[in-house]
Design a protein around this motif. Structure first.
Motif: not given
Length: 50
Positions: A5, A9, A13
């Motif tokens: 995770t 992420q 981003y």
């Protein structure tokens, strides 16, 4: 699951990392017996050295 995770992420981003952080990612993945395919995409986020 948390490791995946966090990496996902960071990738989504476009959070740039340095080569030291990538080495740490490799070490963690090795300790978890993960295949390099599970984190190799992070290579695209390594910022160029100054």
């Amino acid at each position: 699951m948390a490791f995946d995770t966090i990496l996902t992420q960071m990738y989504e981003y476009d959070i740039l990392i340095d080569s030291e952080l990538y080495r740490q990612i490799e070490a963690i993945a090795y300790g978890m017996s993960l295949n390099s395919d599970d984190y190799e995409f992070m290579l695209k986020l390594i910022r160029p050295a100054k």
